[in-house]
Design an enzyme around this catalytic site. Structure first.
Site, PDB file in Angstrom:
ATOM      1  N   THR A 414       0.882  -1.152   0.000  1.00  0.00           N
ATOM      2  CA  THR A 414       0.000   0.000   0.000  1.00  0.00           C
ATOM      3  C   THR A 414       0.923   1.205   0.000  1.00  0.00           C
ATOM      4  O   THR A 414       2.134   1.057   0.102  1.00  0.00           O
ATOM      5  CB  THR A 414      -0.894  -0.043   1.265  1.00  0.00           C
ATOM      6  OG1 THR A 414      -1.657  -1.252   1.231  1.00  0.00           O
ATOM      7  CG2 THR A 414      -1.829   1.127   1.392  1.00  0.00           C
ATOM      8  N   GLU A 434      -3.604  -3.691  -2.964  1.00  0.00           N
ATOM      9  CA  GLU A 434      -3.567  -4.877  -2.106  1.00  0.00           C
ATOM     10  C   GLU A 434      -2.186  -5.529  -2.076  1.00  0.00           C
ATOM     11  O   GLU A 434      -1.266  -4.950  -1.503  1.00  0.00           O
ATOM     12  CB  GLU A 434      -4.647  -5.889  -2.494  1.00  0.00           C
ATOM     13  CG  GLU A 434      -4.728  -7.111  -1.610  1.00  0.00           C
ATOM     14  CD  GLU A 434      -5.011  -6.807  -0.136  1.00  0.00           C
ATOM     15  OE1 GLU A 434      -4.935  -7.725   0.681  1.00  0.00           O
ATOM     16  OE2 GLU A 434      -5.302  -5.651   0.212  1.00  0.00           O
ATOM     17  N   GLU A 453      -8.156  -6.529  -4.151  1.00  0.00           N
ATOM     18  CA  GLU A 453      -8.623  -6.160  -2.818  1.00  0.00           C
ATOM     19  C   GLU A 453      -9.712  -7.074  -2.269  1.00  0.00           C
ATOM     20  O   GLU A 453      -9.900  -7.155  -1.045  1.00  0.00           O
ATOM     21  CB  GLU A 453      -9.152  -4.727  -2.829  1.00  0.00           C
ATOM     22  CG  GLU A 453      -8.107  -3.663  -3.139  1.00  0.00           C
ATOM     23  CD  GLU A 453      -7.157  -3.390  -1.992  1.00  0.00           C
ATOM     24  OE1 GLU A 453      -7.254  -4.072  -0.949  1.00  0.00           O
ATOM     25  OE2 GLU A 453      -6.308  -2.495  -2.139  1.00  0.00           O
ATOM     26  N   ASP A 456      -9.396  -9.426   0.686  1.00  0.00           N
ATOM     27  CA  ASP A 456      -9.487  -9.001   2.087  1.00  0.00           C
ATOM     28  C   ASP A 456     -10.757  -9.498   2.749  1.00  0.00           C
ATOM     29  O   ASP A 456     -10.901  -9.413   3.970  1.00  0.00           O
ATOM     30  CB  ASP A 456      -9.431  -7.472   2.188  1.00  0.00           C
ATOM     31  CG  ASP A 456      -8.019  -6.935   2.098  1.00  0.00           C
ATOM     32  OD1 ASP A 456      -7.074  -7.734   2.153  1.00  0.00           O
ATOM     33  OD2 ASP A 456      -7.861  -5.703   1.967  1.00  0.00           O
ATOM     34  N   SER A 480     -10.660  -3.170   5.661  1.00  0.00           N
ATOM     35  CA  SER A 480      -9.282  -2.749   5.430  1.00  0.00           C
ATOM     36  C   SER A 480      -8.641  -2.365   6.755  1.00  0.00           C
ATOM     37  O   SER A 480      -9.328  -2.112   7.749  1.00  0.00           O
ATOM     38  CB  SER A 480      -9.248  -1.558   4.470  1.00  0.00           C
ATOM     39  OG  SER A 480      -7.965  -0.991   4.402  1.00  0.00           O
ATOM     40  N   SER A 481      -7.308  -2.291   6.765  1.00  0.00           N
ATOM     41  CA  SER A 481      -6.570  -1.787   7.930  1.00  0.00           C
ATOM     42  C   SER A 481      -5.983  -0.403   7.677  1.00  0.00           C
ATOM     43  O   SER A 481      -5.281   0.126   8.542  1.00  0.00           O
ATOM     44  CB  SER A 481      -5.436  -2.752   8.298  1.00  0.00           C
ATOM     45  OG  SER A 481      -5.939  -3.987   8.739  1.00  0.00           O
ATOM     46  N   GLY A 501       1.338  -1.415   4.718  1.00  0.00           N
ATOM     47  CA  GLY A 501       1.757  -2.557   5.503  1.00  0.00           C
ATOM     48  C   GLY A 501       0.679  -3.559   5.849  1.00  0.00           C
ATOM     49  O   GLY A 501       0.850  -4.362   6.763  1.00  0.00           O
ATOM     50  N   GLY A 502      -0.467  -3.526   5.134  1.00  0.00           N
ATOM     51  CA  GLY A 502      -1.512  -4.501   5.443  1.00  0.00           C
ATOM     52  C   GLY A 502      -1.994  -4.348   6.865  1.00  0.00           C
ATOM     53  O   GLY A 502      -2.201  -3.232   7.361  1.00  0.00           O
TER      54      GLY A 502
END
Length: 603
Positions: A414, A434, A453, A456, A480-481, A501-502
């Site tokens: 990201t 993603e 994406e 997720d 999402s984070s 960083g997910g």
């Protein structure tokens, strides 16, 4: 300081090396110097910080021409779509948080990708109910959601910007046309994806000239993306109602795979109507008060604002309930890790798309609930993770409501940027496709990679019901984070930050806040400090520089266990100092280092 973009720097160096899409590259043995990178800049009048010098310069160009922070943010994002195409761009989506100096309000855009209308809860399952291999979902049309970036860019500029979209897009169009200097990070990311990229002739043509990753110091051009951007600059997101949108849908529905490839690339469900019908949502921000500061973030469909906010509330509650008498830095990180376990336990069970599931957001963000969750925090010993979620629907944080659950499989690639202008407007924007390299599928003739994406989403629900909040569904946005954050002090901007960083995005933002506010590190010190990431897992991830430190010994003595990971996040941030000065900060080393710039540098 870097002041020239892409090919301008090349020409100034006296050499011109083009790894073009077409015709074939010339002078491939020549090398040019990449733009300079400055991790810290202090000054006046406006600022931009991103992971890439060319992108930062694109935003600065717009500020110099009279654009505001919103214009600069979209110019920077569009440029990152050229120079960081494996992390974000036209084929992806994200979340934008905006502070308006005119009225002191925080506004946010949910530009997350959406699932096709034909996608049901069982989309990622075999007929027998077993989930398909995750790798097959990643590199497929099935994982592609309707992109949200084009609508986000148009909406932000139209509603809050000062410049027309045609001018805002101009720097990115130029970089795509003239080229940018490949660095070691870009080569490494390409090499890591070479095997799956090779399944798609258009991706090979664009990113694997001569069949191999481009060498650092060579210049990569993308005239196809330049043409896409020109059309978007003229028509806005309306281009998705025409040929570009139709091409996105067709590419996802029937991925153009090399006939010689043995990879199983699943077709997708996306239609032209799904793409053309995409709409951003302006949501209320999340908000918590921490140490007298107002911390604003992104509400669901992102879990970033709720989880960062809840963790901060738990840190605050636990510290007040039973202060620890040991080292202050160790205490701060111990409470941070413990709060992170509890907040992630709740995130994994309760957070999903609020237009499809009931998210108990008010409870998750309340200090009262955090006080109850803090009953599990022992200031002298670590909890053994994974821990159970609290009863957020009953507002009882000290009662376990369900078994511990998985954090999901959110991809780490990201990108994030921050901007500010002389009027005091501020933007914090995180966006993504993603995985590193997204789906790996490039839209033929359009110059950008499609997201993946939709991976997720949870693929299935556990026997105890965990995962139901984040199952696929028609038009649904996957959890999402991403956690773009703006912090106000006495009603005025104090910090703006975020990271890729997910799932580690949340812990990176959390640690930057704890390190800056509780530990008293300067923002550059907090940015450079070794990172920890605890996501309700049996062990805490830690960067190499953490091991062997006194803090590792002290935290280990409290019962924390650590596993080494090479890098966590790649943040960018702003701090607003006295005398109207702005400190722009980027990573000094992670992902090759970022680039920060201010309009009028402090002498």
């Amino acid at each position: 300081m870097h002041t020239r973009t892409g090919i301008q720097a090349v020409c100034a160096a006296g050499t011109a090396v083009l790894l073009a899409i077409s015709p074939a590259p010339a002078g491939a043995d020549e090398r040019v110097t990449a733009p300079d990178r400055d991790a810290v800049a202090v000054g006046y009048g406006g600022a931009v910080s991103s992971v890439d010098p060319d992108a930062t310069e694109a935003g600065m160009e717009i500020l110099r021409s009279g654009g505001n922070a919103v214009d600069a943010a979209i110019a920077t994002a569009a440029a990152l779509g050229v120079t960081e195409p494996y992390s974000g761009g036209f084929g992806g989506g994200g979340y934008l948080v905006y502070y308006s100096a005119a009225d002191g309000e925080i506004r946010t855009i949910d530009g997350r990708e959406t699932a096709p209308a034909a996608m049901g809860e069982d989309a990622f399952l075999y007929e027998d109910g077993e989930p398909i291999p995750f790798g097959e979902a990643v590199t497929s049309g099935l994982g592609v959601g309707a992109p949200g970036a084009p609508a986000t860019w148009e909406y932000a500029v139209k509603e809050w910007g000062r410049k027309p979209l045609t001018q805002v897009m101009r720097p990115a169009i130029r970089i795509a046309e003239e080229g940018f200097v490949v660095d070691a990070t870009f080569q490494e990311q390409t090499a890591a994806n070479q095997e799956r990229f090779s399944a798609f002739p258009e991706t090979v043509r664009l990113f694997l000239p001569d069949g191999r990753p481009p060498e650092p110091g060579t210049v990569l051009r993308n005239p196809d993306l330049a043409e896409t951007y020109r059309a978007f600059a003229r028509e806005g997101a309306g281009v998705l109602d025409g040929g570009i949108g139709a091409d996105i849908a067709a590419t996802a529905a029937e991925p153009p795979v090399d006939p010689d490839s043995t990879r199983n690339v699943r077709p997708g469900l996306l239609t032209a109507e799904d793409v053309a019908g995409y709409e951003v949502i302006e949501r209320d921000p999340t908000h918590v008060t921490y140490r007298g500061l107002d911390v604003y973030g992104m509400a669901p469909s992102s879990s970033g604002g709720s989880t960062v906010g809840q963790a901060l509330n738990i840190v605050q509650a636990a510290g007040e309930r039973a202060p620890y008498s040991g080292d202050a830095d160790t205490t701060a990180h111990h409470l941070m890790l413990e709060a992170s376990k509890l907040a992630y336990a709740d995130r994994n069970v309760y957070v999903g798309d609020p237009d499809h599931v009931d998210v108990p957001l008010d409870t998750l963000l309340s200090q009262e609930y955090a006080n109850e969750r803090a009953c599990f925090v022992d200031t002298a010993a670590a909890q053994q993770a994974p821990v159970a979620p609290g009863d957020a629907r009953g507002s009882d944080g000290c009662t376990a409501a369900a078994p511990p659950s998985d954090e999901g499989s959110e991809g780490p690639s990201t990108t994030h940027l921050v901007t500010a202008d002389h009027q005091g407007n501020v933007v914090s924007y995180t966006f993504s496709i993603e995985q590193t390299g997204g789906s790996g599928i490039t839209v033929p003739g359009r110059g950008f990679i499609l997201n993946n994406e939709l991976t997720d989403f949870e693929f299935e629900v556990t026997d105890s019901g965990v995962g139901a909040a984040n199952l696929p569904g028609p038009g649904k946005r996957p959890r999402s984070s991403m956690a773009p954050t703006i912090v106000l002090k006495d009603g005025k901007p104090f910090l703006a930050l975020g990271s890729p960083g997910g799932a580690t995005i949340i812990t990176t933002v959390l640690q930057l806040l704890v390190d800056r506010v509780d530990r008293g590190l300067t923002l550059p010190e907090a940015m450079a400090a070794p990172r920890l990431s605890q996501r309700n897992l049996p062990t805490t991830q830690a960067e190499p520089a953490f091991f062997g430190t006194e803090q590792e010994k002290e935290l280990s003595a409290l019962g924390h266990t650590f596993t080494e990971t090479r890098v966590i996040g790649a943040a960018t941030a702003l701090e607003f100092l006295d005398d109207r000065r702005i400190q722009a900060v980027a990573e000094p080393h992670r992902r090759g280092g970022g680039h920060a710039a201010v309009l009028r540098p402090q002498r």
